[in-house]
Design an enzyme around this catalytic site. Structure first.
Site, PDB file in Angstrom:
ATOM      1  N   LYS A  10       0.816  -1.211  -0.075  1.00  0.00           N
ATOM      2  CA  LYS A  10      -0.004   0.175  -0.045  1.00  0.00           C
ATOM      3  C   LYS A  10       1.025   1.266  -0.133  1.00  0.00           C
ATOM      4  CE  LYS A  10      -2.372  -2.727  -0.538  1.00  0.00           C
ATOM      5  NZ  LYS A  10      -2.547  -4.283  -0.597  1.00  0.00           N
TER       6      LYS A  10
ATOM      7  N   GLY B  32       9.087 -21.743  16.623  1.00  0.00           N
ATOM      8  CA  GLY B  32       8.094 -22.511  17.392  1.00  0.00           C
ATOM      9  C   GLY B  32       7.727 -23.825  16.775  1.00  0.00           C
TER      10      GLY B  32
ATOM     11  N   GLY C  95       0.027 -14.401 -13.311  1.00  0.00           N
ATOM     12  CA  GLY C  95      -1.192 -14.351 -12.459  1.00  0.00           C
ATOM     13  C   GLY C  95      -1.674 -12.874 -12.295  1.00  0.00           C
TER      14      GLY C  95
ATOM     15  N   VAL D 225      -5.222 -10.534  -7.316  1.00  0.00           N
ATOM     16  CA  VAL D 225      -4.998  -9.297  -6.530  1.00  0.00           C
ATOM     17  C   VAL D 225      -3.500  -9.007  -6.368  1.00  0.00           C
ATOM     18  CG1 VAL D 225      -5.563  -8.192  -4.118  1.00  0.00           C
ATOM     19  CG2 VAL D 225      -7.093  -9.929  -5.148  1.00  0.00           C
TER      20      VAL D 225
ATOM     21  N   GLU E  67      -2.139 -14.735 -17.370  1.00  0.00           N
ATOM     22  CA  GLU E  67      -2.766 -15.323 -16.634  1.00  0.00           C
ATOM     23  C   GLU E  67      -3.611 -16.469 -17.453  1.00  0.00           C
ATOM     24  OE1 GLU E  67      -4.600 -14.961 -13.546  1.00  0.00           O
ATOM     25  OE2 GLU E  67      -5.477 -16.839 -14.337  1.00  0.00           O
TER      26      GLU E  67
ATOM     27  N   VAL F 271       1.722 -20.128 -18.273  1.00  0.00           N
ATOM     28  CA  VAL F 271       3.259 -19.985 -18.504  1.00  0.00           C
ATOM     29  C   VAL F 271       3.785 -21.394 -18.411  1.00  0.00           C
ATOM     30  CG1 VAL F 271       5.374 -19.289 -17.595  1.00  0.00           C
ATOM     31  CG2 VAL F 271       3.479 -17.709 -17.740  1.00  0.00           C
TER      32      VAL F 271
ATOM     33  N   ALA G 119       3.301 -14.624  -9.158  1.00  0.00           N
ATOM     34  CA  ALA G 119       2.033 -14.166  -8.171  1.00  0.00           C
ATOM     35  C   ALA G 119       0.908 -14.966  -8.362  1.00  0.00           C
ATOM     36  CB  ALA G 119       1.825 -12.628  -8.501  1.00  0.00           C
TER      37      ALA G 119
ATOM     38  N   ASP H 162      -4.073 -17.537   7.742  1.00  0.00           N
ATOM     39  CA  ASP H 162      -3.913 -18.151   6.487  1.00  0.00           C
ATOM     40  C   ASP H 162      -3.640 -19.483   6.269  1.00  0.00           C
ATOM     41  OD1 ASP H 162      -4.187 -15.341   5.162  1.00  0.00           O
ATOM     42  OD2 ASP H 162      -2.032 -15.563   4.253  1.00  0.00           O
TER      43      ASP H 162
ATOM     44  N   HIS I 219     -23.415  15.241   1.742  1.00  0.00           N
ATOM     45  CA  HIS I 219     -22.962  15.982   0.194  1.00  0.00           C
ATOM     46  C   HIS I 219     -21.976  16.869   0.415  1.00  0.00           C
ATOM     47  CE1 HIS I 219     -23.934  16.813  -3.728  1.00  0.00           C
ATOM     48  NE2 HIS I 219     -24.077  18.089  -3.182  1.00  0.00           N
TER      49      HIS I 219
HETATM   50  P1  FAD Z   1       1.358 -14.186   8.215  1.00  0.00           P
HETATM   51  O1  FAD Z   1       1.038 -12.859   8.150  1.00  0.00           O
HETATM   52  O2  FAD Z   1       1.984 -15.051   7.174  1.00  0.00           O
HETATM   53  O3  FAD Z   1       2.290 -14.597   9.495  1.00  0.00           O
HETATM   54  C1  FAD Z   1       2.641 -15.833   9.897  1.00  0.00           C
HETATM   55  C2  FAD Z   1       3.891 -15.391  10.970  1.00  0.00           C
HETATM   56  O4  FAD Z   1       4.363 -16.660  11.513  1.00  0.00           O
HETATM   57  C3  FAD Z   1       5.065 -14.918  10.104  1.00  0.00           C
HETATM   58  O5  FAD Z   1       5.819 -14.045  10.715  1.00  0.00           O
HETATM   59  C4  FAD Z   1       6.086 -16.249   9.945  1.00  0.00           C
HETATM   60  O6  FAD Z   1       7.456 -16.047   9.850  1.00  0.00           O
HETATM   61  C5  FAD Z   1       5.724 -16.970  11.373  1.00  0.00           C
HETATM   62  N1  FAD Z   1       5.796 -18.342  11.401  1.00  0.00           N
HETATM   63  C6  FAD Z   1       5.432 -19.370  10.574  1.00  0.00           C
HETATM   64  N2  FAD Z   1       5.839 -20.424  11.242  1.00  0.00           N
HETATM   65  C7  FAD Z   1       6.357 -20.263  12.356  1.00  0.00           C
HETATM   66  C8  FAD Z   1       7.193 -21.161  13.268  1.00  0.00           C
HETATM   67  N3  FAD Z   1       7.181 -22.390  13.345  1.00  0.00           N
HETATM   68  N4  FAD Z   1       7.642 -20.548  14.289  1.00  0.00           N
HETATM   69  C9  FAD Z   1       7.563 -19.070  14.628  1.00  0.00           C
HETATM   70  N5  FAD Z   1       7.213 -18.515  13.757  1.00  0.00           N
HETATM   71  C10 FAD Z   1       6.433 -18.941  12.640  1.00  0.00           C
HETATM   72  N6  FAD Z   1      -4.282  -9.040   2.868  1.00  0.00           N
HETATM   73  C11 FAD Z   1      -5.332  -8.057   2.961  1.00  0.00           C
HETATM   74  O7  FAD Z   1      -6.162  -8.120   3.826  1.00  0.00           O
HETATM   75  N7  FAD Z   1      -5.205  -6.817   2.559  1.00  0.00           N
HETATM   76  C12 FAD Z   1      -4.108  -6.466   1.834  1.00  0.00           C
HETATM   77  O8  FAD Z   1      -4.063  -5.454   1.102  1.00  0.00           O
HETATM   78  C13 FAD Z   1      -3.197  -7.546   1.534  1.00  0.00           C
HETATM   79  N8  FAD Z   1      -2.247  -7.293   0.504  1.00  0.00           N
HETATM   80  C14 FAD Z   1      -1.207  -8.145   0.420  1.00  0.00           C
HETATM   81  C15 FAD Z   1      -0.078  -7.996  -0.555  1.00  0.00           C
HETATM   82  C16 FAD Z   1       0.909  -8.730  -0.645  1.00  0.00           C
HETATM   83  C17 FAD Z   1       1.800  -8.454  -1.614  1.00  0.00           C
HETATM   84  C18 FAD Z   1       0.823 -10.123   0.105  1.00  0.00           C
HETATM   85  C19 FAD Z   1       1.767 -10.966  -0.171  1.00  0.00           C
HETATM   86  C20 FAD Z   1      -0.287 -10.439   0.713  1.00  0.00           C
HETATM   87  C21 FAD Z   1      -1.389  -9.567   1.083  1.00  0.00           C
HETATM   88  N9  FAD Z   1      -2.374  -9.779   1.995  1.00  0.00           N
HETATM   89  C22 FAD Z   1      -3.260  -8.958   2.027  1.00  0.00           C
HETATM   90  C23 FAD Z   1      -2.387 -11.000   2.613  1.00  0.00           C
HETATM   91  C24 FAD Z   1      -2.007 -10.970   3.945  1.00  0.00           C
HETATM   92  O9  FAD Z   1      -0.700 -10.357   3.816  1.00  0.00           O
HETATM   93  C25 FAD Z   1      -2.411 -12.273   4.707  1.00  0.00           C
HETATM   94  O10 FAD Z   1      -3.705 -12.729   4.576  1.00  0.00           O
HETATM   95  C26 FAD Z   1      -1.938 -12.211   6.240  1.00  0.00           C
HETATM   96  O11 FAD Z   1      -0.670 -11.775   6.573  1.00  0.00           O
HETATM   97  C27 FAD Z   1      -2.116 -13.400   6.959  1.00  0.00           C
HETATM   98  O12 FAD Z   1      -1.886 -13.316   8.274  1.00  0.00           O
HETATM   99  P2  FAD Z   1      -1.247 -14.605   8.980  1.00  0.00           P
HETATM  100  O13 FAD Z   1      -1.096 -14.027  10.626  1.00  0.00           O
HETATM  101  O14 FAD Z   1      -2.391 -15.616   8.946  1.00  0.00           O
HETATM  102  O15 FAD Z   1       0.156 -15.027   8.597  1.00  0.00           O
HETATM  103  P1  AMP Z   2      -4.577 -15.242  -6.716  1.00  0.00           P
HETATM  104  O1  AMP Z   2      -4.449 -16.742  -6.184  1.00  0.00           O
HETATM  105  O2  AMP Z   2      -5.748 -14.708  -6.575  1.00  0.00           O
HETATM  106  O3  AMP Z   2      -3.220 -14.651  -6.158  1.00  0.00           O
HETATM  107  O4  AMP Z   2      -4.088 -15.530  -8.228  1.00  0.00           O
HETATM  108  C1  AMP Z   2      -3.129 -16.220  -8.659  1.00  0.00           C
HETATM  109  C2  AMP Z   2      -3.534 -16.224 -10.308  1.00  0.00           C
HETATM  110  O5  AMP Z   2      -2.462 -16.809 -10.933  1.00  0.00           O
HETATM  111  C3  AMP Z   2      -4.685 -17.165 -10.626  1.00  0.00           C
HETATM  112  O6  AMP Z   2      -5.767 -16.378 -11.265  1.00  0.00           O
HETATM  113  C4  AMP Z   2      -4.227 -18.408 -11.640  1.00  0.00           C
HETATM  114  O7  AMP Z   2      -5.152 -18.617 -12.550  1.00  0.00           O
HETATM  115  C5  AMP Z   2      -2.846 -17.922 -12.068  1.00  0.00           C
HETATM  116  N1  AMP Z   2      -1.812 -18.756 -12.443  1.00  0.00           N
HETATM  117  C6  AMP Z   2      -1.635 -19.916 -11.698  1.00  0.00           C
HETATM  118  N2  AMP Z   2      -0.571 -20.656 -12.374  1.00  0.00           N
HETATM  119  C7  AMP Z   2      -0.377 -19.853 -13.494  1.00  0.00           C
HETATM  120  C8  AMP Z   2       0.393 -20.135 -14.821  1.00  0.00           C
HETATM  121  N3  AMP Z   2       1.479 -21.088 -14.892  1.00  0.00           N
HETATM  122  N4  AMP Z   2       0.478 -19.443 -15.764  1.00  0.00           N
HETATM  123  C9  AMP Z   2      -0.383 -18.015 -15.667  1.00  0.00           C
HETATM  124  N5  AMP Z   2      -1.190 -18.026 -14.756  1.00  0.00           N
HETATM  125  C10 AMP Z   2      -1.288 -18.753 -13.473  1.00  0.00           C
END
Ligand code: FAD
Ligand code: AMP
Length: 475
Positions: free
Chosen positions: A58, A122, A188, A191, A211, A245, A276, A319, A451
């Site tokens: 962002k 952990g 990809g 988002v 894509e 790809v 991505a 996640d 407004h």
């Molecule tokens: P994570 O953020 O992945 O955190 C997990 C943590 O656990 C990490 O620090 C990792 O190192 C640690 N960990 C893992 N295993 C262990 C272990 N065994 N011991 C100790 N530590 C460990 N989401 C949004 O809602 N809005 C957005 O705008 C957005 N933008 C994004 C942009 C990008 C480029 C990316 C990659 C993701 C984006 N996301 C966005 C998704 C968002 O980042 C994830 O959904 C979110 O971070 C998930 O949170 P989490 O806590 O489950 O996992």
């Molecule tokens: P997202 O899961 O929203 O981050 O999107 C990932 C995107 O990558 C999806 O729309 C997939 O269809 C696309 N994708 C996955 N594998 C391939 C590939 N080999 N070539 C082109 N696009 C791909």
């Protein structure tokens, strides 16, 4: 003797750290273990979101949009600037400093809420114990009444597109480029691919997005996706659909990409290639033998609707469990679990989770798309309002896009709200609140909107559902 905690959280991303903080607020004895390390080798709390996802992306989206607006739009406001120059080093310094401030903030929040933060790996042992391995290899065992697994996700890699972190990169690398690639390939059009493609396009890259699917942005409402595709094309993002790809090779400081579409095989040469193609749950080294925690066939930790793994007092959030990979979804799960552990009532309303794509125009929605409602067979009605008819959007020189509401014909319930346009990510909060309270279209129609504001677009779209729009044409 191992140290005894009420709760040990593994992972301090946006799912884990809120779980730890809420547990601390609930007067429980809490530890949170996190192993995230930045490229410079330093540990940082905050996970993917703060270090390599939501926040740095962002920051760059904001900076790059300002640059592009200064270049293309300021003159329309009567603002003339001479020789516009991009200082990428400063832009990246700003991004890094925002990340540092935010991740440092978690350390402060842990302190304020009595959470003991551990930086290291952990591993859940049978019997609700957590083995913590520090940077120096020193081991410590924490005993816990409850363990919350919040280990997050990592980028999916493609076998024939070998990641090297320099030419073939993931989203994290692509946020830290120190020069604008002349030719950028993105695999990809999800988002993350669209957001990163937008950043580097605005800063001057020639961007090609490949894509595999034929349909553009199938997760969004069809009308919104169509509008988005039109604007991205105008911005110069070359999005090739149905382009799968098959391989990529680094040769002489460039990447040769091979992809196939309905016309056959094609070659593309780029200077950097961002993969991505989605993210996968991360559980490596997380679970020792015999914990009883189960993974599903895609590698997600299995949980019920309350994020219980089924193993007594072991929970999993964010996640690493089913559902959309979004920071706010993980946060609500973390808070829910901490409250449940404390004996409070808590739940997550999975039907009302907003999605936002921070491109320009921004895209945001909550609830069902028109296509999903249609498929459900429930009779429905639709109202739309274009930002071109919004006074505020005109004043902002941001008239692209529309707001759309899908409601039930039988009882007028709002089923989905979809926005593409300026500040859509902010506007959607009203829609989320409305749907959380099971609002009818009439509820929104009767709510007074200031407004001139962008939020009037939601109001007018609600009026349009019953062909009562005042500032728009009812169709
Ligand atoms: P994570 O953020 O992945 O955190 C997990 C943590 O656990 C990490 O620090 C990792 O190192 C640690 N960990 C893992 N295993 C262990 C272990 N065994 N011991 C100790 N530590 C460990 N989401 C949004 O809602 N809005 C957005 O705008 C957005 N933008 C994004 C942009 C990008 C480029 C990316 C990659 C993701 C984006 N996301 C966005 C998704 C968002 O980042 C994830 O959904 C979110 O971070 C998930 O949170 P989490 O806590 O489950 O996992
Ligand atoms: P997202 O899961 O929203 O981050 O999107 C990932 C995107 O990558 C999806 O729309 C997939 O269809 C696309 N994708 C996955 N594998 C391939 C590939 N080999 N070539 C082109 N696009 C791909």
């Amino acid at each position: 003797m191992s140290e005894l905690y009420d709760v040990v959280v593994i992972g301090a991303g946006p799912a884990g750290y809120p779980a730890a903080i809420r547990a601390g607020q609930n007067k429980l004895k809490v530890a949170c273990v996190d192993e995230w390390k930045n490229f410079d080798g330093t540990y940082a709390f905050g996970g993917t979101c703060l270090n390599a996802g939501c926040i740095p992306s962002k920051a760059l989206l904001e900076s790059s949009e300002l640059y592009q607006r200064a270049k293309d739009e300021f003159s329309l406001h009567g603002i003339k600037i001479g020789d516009l120059k991009l200082d990428l080093a400063t832009m990246q310094k700003r991004r890094a400093s925002i990340v540092k401030t935010m991740t440092g903030g978690i350390t402060a929040l842990f302190k304020a809420n009595g959470v003991v933060g551990y930086q290291g790996h952990g591993c859940l042992l049978p019997g609700n114990k957590v083995l913590v391995t520090g940077a120096d290899g020193a081991e410590k065992t924490l005993a816990a009444k409850h363990v919350v697994l919040a280990s997050g996700s990592v980028p999916v890699r493609l076998r024939n597109v070998p990641h090297d972190g320099k030419y073939i990169v993931d989203s994290w690398n692509a946020l830290e480029f120190d020069a604008v690639p002349a030719r950028l390939g993105v695999i990809g059009a999800g988002v993350i691919g669209l957001e990163l493609g937008s950043v580097w396009r605005r800063l001057g890259s020639e961007v090609t997005v490949l894509e595999a699917m034929e349909q553009f942005l199938p997760i969004a409402d069809g009308a919104i996706a169509k509008e988005a595709q039109r604007h991205f094309k105008k911005q110069g993002l070359d999005i090739k659909l149905g382009a799968k790809v098959s391989s990529a090779t680094v040769l002489a400081e460039a990447v040769d990409v091979v992809y196939a579409d309905a016309q056959g095989e094609h070659k593309l040469q780029v200077d950097k290639l961002v993969v991505a193609v989605g993210r996968r749950p991360f559980t490596e080294g997380l679970l020792a033998e015999g914990t009883g925690v189960r993974l599903d066939e895609r590698g997600f930790i299995q949980v019920d609707e309350h994020c219980s793994t089924g193993v007594p007092n072991v929970w999993a959030v964010g996640d690493v469990v089913r559902g959309p990979m979004l920071a706010h979804k993980g946060k609500e799960e973390g808070v829910m679990v901490a409250d449940l552990i404390s004996g409070h009532f808590a739940e997550v309303n999975y039907k009302v989770i907003p999605s936002v794509i921070y491109t320009a125009p921004e895209i945001a929605w909550v609830g069902q798309t028109e296509e999903q409602v249609k498929a459900s067979g429930r009779p429905y009605k639709v109202g739309t309002f274009p930002f071109s008819a919004s006074g505020r959007a005109r004043a902002m020189e941001a008239t692209q896009g529309l707001a759309k509401i899908v409601s039930a014909k039988d009882d007028d319930e709002v089923l989905g709200i979809h926005v593409i346009g300026p500040m859509a990510g902010e506007l959607i909060a009203e829609a989320v609140l409305a749907m959380e309270y099971s609002a009818s279209t009439e509820d929104i129609q009767r709510t007074i909107h200031a407004h001139p504001t962008l939020s009037e677009a939601i109001h007018e779209a609600a009026l349009a559902v019953d062909k009562k729009a005042i500032d728009g044409i009812n169709r």
